[in-house]
Write a protein that holds these residues in place. Sequence first.
Motif: not given
Length: 277
Positions: A207-215, A234-239, A241-248, A253-256
């Motif tokens: 997506e724009v400036d981020c990734f949408d990850v579906g499990l 994942l948050c501990a990995r280099d680069g 910036a943030s991981v937001h869970r918006y559903g189950p 994921v913000d990782v440039t």
Amino acid sequence: MGDQPYELMDARQAADALDAYLAERDPALRRLRGALADGGLDPDETLDGSVYSVSPLWAWITARIAALGVDPHPLADDPTRPGWPSWARHGRLVDPHPPAETIALVDGFASYLGRVIGAEAPEAAWQVGEHLLADHPLLNYPVLATDHHLIFLPAIPLYSAYQSAHGRAPMSGTEMLAHTRRTIDALHGEGPEAAAIEEPLVTVVAEVDCFDVGLREDIPAEHPQIVPQLIDELCARDGVASVHRYGPAALVVDVTDWDELRLKLWCTLWLQRHLPR
């Protein structure tokens, strides 16, 4: 073909890459036997062909890999890269990357693993990775496959090698043995890995400036503790910036510095290691 990534190959290039991978198997195993002998081990006893032998072999390799650390050169400037096995040149390695000796150990282990698994699942055959999903992470990779499962054998060992090289917890010999047994079961059409051939564990959309990850939906439903653990690591990995869970089963994921494929591979390999069986 050069070092073109598997994902960008056409059908002819992928077929040639499979041939190259298979041609490298015997030399890689010979190098592993030499490394074992140099380390004071009997190659015939260590590589006895049993499924169990995977465990002490991987424990020995892991100790060597941890001592080797990471290569001081960036990938683009590593003078050893032309001598790497083809799967490492066509695959998605990232910096800081393991040195050539580590890659050679992973290569030899993958060769031995192929022999062990092939003996236990003789119906499995080597082929170019294919799938109904156009973005499946194993498309064009050299895989060992049946109608029930397909696997790129260097993937999990390389993941563990990166863990070792970066000072994180690698897969133990016991874990690698469990992975091997699960793979054999899956090739026979048994266990959760066999079911996963129709639907991947992870999908990633840029997506724009981020990734949408579906499990896969069954992951949070059957293993609710696994998603927070994945987010923490994942948050501990280099680069990252943030991981937001918006559903189950949905993350943003913000990782440039990562691309879509790298994120998908990391999440897939992490889940393959950590999902309870």
